[in-house]
Design an enzyme around this catalytic site. Structure first.
Site, PDB file in Angstrom:
ATOM      1  N   ASP A 193       0.718  -1.284  -0.053  1.00 10.69           N
ATOM      2  CA  ASP A 193      -0.101  -0.020   0.054  1.00 10.69           C
ATOM      3  C   ASP A 193       0.843   1.183   0.110  1.00 10.69           C
ATOM      4  O   ASP A 193       1.961   1.227   0.693  1.00 10.69           O
ATOM      5  CB  ASP A 193      -0.871   0.018   1.142  1.00 10.69           C
ATOM      6  CG  ASP A 193      -1.787   1.278   1.411  1.00 10.69           C
ATOM      7  OD1 ASP A 193      -2.610   1.330   0.259  1.00 10.69           O
ATOM      8  OD2 ASP A 193      -1.498   2.092   2.333  1.00 10.69           O
ATOM      9  N   GLU A 211       1.476  -0.277  -5.037  1.00 12.20           N
ATOM     10  CA  GLU A 211       0.476   0.589  -5.372  1.00 12.20           C
ATOM     11  C   GLU A 211       1.329   1.852  -5.523  1.00 12.20           C
ATOM     12  O   GLU A 211       2.182   2.615  -4.675  1.00 12.20           O
ATOM     13  CB  GLU A 211      -0.508   1.084  -4.054  1.00 12.20           C
ATOM     14  CG  GLU A 211      -1.188   2.169  -4.749  1.00 12.20           C
ATOM     15  CD  GLU A 211      -2.208   2.562  -3.408  1.00 12.20           C
ATOM     16  OE1 GLU A 211      -3.411   3.041  -3.632  1.00 12.20           O
ATOM     17  OE2 GLU A 211      -1.655   2.447  -2.238  1.00 12.20           O
TER      18      GLU A 211
END
Length: 548
Positions: free
Chosen positions: A210, A260
């Site tokens: 993330d 990401e």
């Protein structure tokens, strides 16, 4: 559980995999308490097998106060009790793998929860303590330290600093409850490397990272003027050393990483995909692109060009747990996506959006590389309007109530049309309210309708596995530079139409804005997103897969 066997590590399944994103809290409720859980996921494994996906990516299922949907992690080695237990997670990973489905878990390196044992120890230890060195604590500016230490802006909007009673401020690029870790501290690196091994030892095939470009910070935490100063917390060069050390761990297990990576600079983006760093990264430019033939072609070309120099496969995604659902977005005047433009009451034509979403599904599934399907996209779910008093997303509150937040794409799934709460679980209302219309999208209804969105996804994913044109590059072992771009050739087409070939005679054609279009030369039609017209032409907002 033992690490993956070396023989499996040689199979680069991730290069063209279909990966299904599971937001556990909203997928399926196994114990009837209104919250999705691992028991619910296990009960739906046959559905996922029939859908035809290769892997499941789970958003954080760890112990969390849920200040930000689970991305505020309190303990990476503990499953949140609302979802189940570690033993259940291990069983789910094993059962899915026996059915041919791998598991990808989520890691959030930028921050932890304010309930994490490290942060609680830092608060108790006080200013200047070794415990606070694991985070970014600073004295404030101003006569009495009453001003934040710098002028940074939170990713959620507003000031990313919170002051404690003892005078120290701490940094949180996201919500107040998510203190940023200090990645210059060796203990932070050791802890995350141990967490990676913990989950690889339990059989996961990969890890999604993330906010992968955010963890490293300029140690001076200086003020930042966009366009003038080097960015103090986005895409710092120090990150690459971190990810190289992670890659060495993944290689021991035959595991993979998915980053990401939100970066406009193609060269900087590609650095994360070098052979000794991450395996793949999310393609967020394609996801946010408007429904426009020229812009989509540019997004596709740019994506393949970014990946080609490092031999990495592209990834394609239409929606995720942060983004307005595809059916809704494509039914609006502005069909692109930007967090800054989200607003309540935006007019939407769901019939138009559904037709476009069906065509977009075939487009994304036909492109070379891996594809991600967010739960509920295969059901054609629209964005739900959440009553303001039921919104939980911190983005809504930090915007002063102007941003509707991300809860509208996180509403619990409808499984059974005639069951309470569309069969999500038991008789308890789900944690987010389902719209009254949700039952008509139920999976059991769609499974019996050959014209449904679910049937379209099932057919498309089956063809993606069985048609040689989709996997020829992987089977040939072509993983050298140019891997991605070599698999797509554009065909001449009229205005508003995209048409390209893959390999072995596979053709995809999408009519986004033109009059009914003649199909390219072909021997058979594999699949269409909607009916052809009476003359066998492709109507607007329709896609077709052909065999030449």
């Amino acid at each position: 559980m033992a690490a993956n066997q070396p023989a499996e590590a040689t199979v680069e399944w991730w290069r063209d995999a279909a990966i299904y994103q599971v937001y556990v809290r909203s997928f399926a409720d196994g114990d009837g308490d209104g919250t999705g859980d691992l028991a619910g996921v296990r009960s739906r494994l046959p559905y996922l097998v029939e859908l035809g996906v290769d892997a499941l990516w789970f958003t954080p299922w760890y112990l969390s106060p849920l200040a930000d949907g689970g991305y505020d992690v309190a303990d990476y080695r503990t499953i949140d009790p609302a979802f189940g237990t570690l033993a259940e997670a291990e069983k789910l990973i094993a059962e899915a793998r026996e059915l041919g489905i791998r598991t990808i878990v989520d890691i959030v390196p930028n921050h932890v929860s304010d309930q994490h044992v490290w942060f609680r120890a830092a608060l108790a230890a006080g200013p200047g303590s070794p415990e606070r060195e694991l985070f970014h604590f600073r004295q404030g500016r101003g006569a009495d330290g009453e001003l934040p230490p710098n002028n940074w802006v939170s990713e959620f909007g507003g000031v990313p600093w919170t002051r404690l009673d003892d005078g120290d401020w701490y940094l949180h690029l996201f919500a107040t409850e998510q203190p940023d870790l200090n990645w210059a501290h060796p203990a932070v690196r050791r802890e995350h490397e141990d967490v990676l091994r913990f989950w690889f030892d339990r059989g996961v095939a990969g890890v999604r990272i993330d906010s992968a470009v955010l963890p490293a910070k300029d140690p001076g935490l200086p003020d930042f003027t966009p366009g003038v100063d080097a960015h103090p917390f986005v895409d710092r060069d120090e990150l690459h050393d971190i990810y190289r050390s992670w890659r060495a761990i993944a290689d021991e297990y035959g595991g993979i990483f998915v980053g990401e990576v939100w970066l406009p600079d193609a060269e900087r983006f590609a650095r994360y995909l070098r052979p000794d760093e991450l395996h793949t990264a999310f393609n967020l430019g394609f996801m946010s692109c408007p429904w426009d033939a020229g812009l989509l072609r540019t997004a596709i070309d740019d994506t393949l060009a970014e990946h080609a120099p490092v031999g990495a496969p592209a990834t394609w995604v239409l929606c995720n747990h942060d983004v307005t659902r595809t059916v809704t977005r494509y039914g609006r005047e502005d069909t692109g996506f930007d967090f800054a433009s989200k607003a309540f009451g935006t007019p939407t034509d769901l019939e138009l959006g559904t037709g476009r979403a069906r065509a977009a599904a075939l487009l994304s599934l036909a492109l070379p590389g891996a594809v991600y399907v967010y739960q509920g996209e295969e059901l054609g779910l629209p964005e739900a309007d959440i009553p303001r008093e039921r919104i939980e997303d911190p983005m809504h509150f930090r915007s002063g109530g102007t941003d509707p937040g991300r809860d509208g794409c996180r509403v619990p799934l409808p499984w059974t049309a005639d069951a309470p709460y569309a069969g999500f679980g038991g008789d308890t209302e789900p944690w987010l309210p389902q719209p009254e219309s949700w039952a008509k999208y139920a999976a059991d209804l769609q499974a019996g309708d050959p014209r449904s969105m679910l049937s379209l996804y099932r057919q498309a994913l089956r063809l993606r596995r069985t048609e040689p044109g989709f996997a020829a590059a992987r089977e040939s072992g072509d993983t050298e530079s140019g891997y991605a771009g070599a698999q797509l050739t554009w065909l001449p087409s009229g205005p508003g139409v995209l048409s390209f070939t893959r390999t072995d005679g596979l053709i995809c054609v999408v009519n986004l804005a033109g009059p009914p279009s003649e199909l390219p030369g072909h021997t058979s039609i594999l699949l269409t997103s909607g009916p052809l017209d009476d003359e066998g032409r492709l109507p607007q907002d329709t896609a077709a897969w052909l065999r030449s």
